[in-house]
Design an enzyme around this catalytic site. Structure first.
Site, PDB file in Angstrom:
ATOM      1  CG  HIS A 115      -0.173   0.088   2.425  1.00  0.00           C
ATOM      2  ND1 HIS A 115       0.203  -0.926   3.066  1.00  0.00           N
ATOM      3  CD2 HIS A 115       0.021   1.041   3.384  1.00  0.00           C
ATOM      4  CE1 HIS A 115       0.846  -0.505   4.186  1.00  0.00           C
ATOM      5  NE2 HIS A 115       0.618   0.691   4.527  1.00  0.00           N
ATOM      6  CG  HIS A 179       3.612   6.680  11.199  1.00  0.00           C
ATOM      7  ND1 HIS A 179       4.804   7.277  10.528  1.00  0.00           N
ATOM      8  CD2 HIS A 179       3.310   5.639  10.309  1.00  0.00           C
ATOM      9  CE1 HIS A 179       4.847   6.435   9.337  1.00  0.00           C
ATOM     10  NE2 HIS A 179       4.236   5.545   9.595  1.00  0.00           N
TER      11      HIS A 179
END
Length: 314
Positions: A115, A179
């Site tokens: 992805h 993140h």
């Protein structure tokens, strides 16, 4: 030759664990603006700098960089699966120039991407095959990681490689910013997980679904404040964006792997894709950041950003 840049965060949690409606609408408006930018530029080829998340590249052979002369998307998190429309000639030209520049890169005739490559192509173009691409994998997860200075030099070499092309080239950076999702670390993982990190290509549909559900659950817990994931760091994210906007990327050179992790989480290394894309643009021409959007979005476990940039003579 004309060149432009778009860099954007990706998140497999988009559409699966969304924030409030007004935040989704805000992001969608910014994505629509980015789509208009790339549509108006109308690229002949898109050079995609992206990471992998142990879906296509594994520890059985983990290069710091790899240029794909053919590539196939694995279709994780509902992204489009199948072959990319790779511009082989441009991929070969880039790989050869990077090597001639003294930057060691691997080359793949069977690159597998996840992805990290597919989502930005779908968000911007609607399909992974809508426009010819050159996929460039940058290791952003698996230790040991090369010094960030090498990423800048890689990007500059790619920029020089495309500078004389008689094509409109879009440089696309995918990932980041701060993140720390639940991606396993090899040295601390159980043996069963280590074996999957060495070679997990034969994963079953049920195993992939279980893995993806763990990430979705982690996102929900993180947004609820009940997860132990490292917090997002808007200050770090905006410092990085300021440097990218300034045009001189050398202030990032001294940042160490430890610095990245301590400030912004293990997966903050995905900004290596942004650094490479902006370095490539800088090697072609001085540039200006044409648009900049940033918002920390816990539901997507992402310091989420979208930027565009063009040479200053445009």
């Amino acid at each position: 030759m004309t060149v432009a840049l778009c860099a954007l965060s990706h998140s497999p949690l988009m559409g699966r664990n969304d924030p409030a409606r007004d935040v989704v609408d805000e992001v969608n408006a910014e994505l629509a603006s980015a789509r208009r930018f790339v549509a108006e530029f109308d690229p002949d080829v898109v050079v995609v700098f992206a990471p992998d998340h142990y879906n296509g590249v594994f520890y059985d052979l983990m290069p710091p960089f790899c240029v794909g002369r053919a590539a196939e998307a694995v279709g994780d998190y509902g992204t489009q699966a199948g072959p990319l429309h790779v511009d082989r000639d441009t991929a070969h030209r880039i790989a050869a120039h990077v090597l001639d520049s003294g930057i060691d890169t691997a080359i793949s005739e069977r690159m597998h991407v996840d992805h990290g490559f597919a989502q930005p192509m779908e968000l911007l173009f609607g399909s992974i095959t809508a426009v010819p691409t050159v996929p460039i994998f940058i290791n952003s997860v698996s230790t040991p990681l090369c010094p960030v200075r090498r990423i800048r030099l890689l990007g500059e070499a790619v920029g020089r490689a495309v500078a004389d092309l008689d094509k409109r080239v879009l440089l696309l950076g995918s990932g980041g910013l701060s993140h720390d999702p639940p991606v396993p670390q090899f040295d601390s993982a159980p043996e069963e997980v280590r074996q999957r990190l060495i070679d997990g290509r034969a994963i079953t549909d049920d195993q992939r679904a279980a893995r993806e559900n763990r990430v979705i659950t982690a996102g929900r817990d993180f947004a609820a404040g009940t997860a132990t994931l490292q917090p997002l760091n808007p200050d770090w994210d905006n410092e990085l964006l300021d440097i990218l906007a300034g045009g001189d990327l050398t202030p990032i050179d001294p940042w160490t792997v430890t610095d990245f992790v301590a400030a912004a989480g293990h997966s903050s290394h995905e900004v290596r894709t942004w650094i490479a894309a902006y370095a490539a643009l800088s090697a072609v021409s001085p540039y200006r950041m044409a648009s900049r959007y940033y918002r920390p979005i816990p539901e997507w476990i992402a310091g989420f950003a979208i930027t565009t940039a063009v040479p200053t003579n445009l």
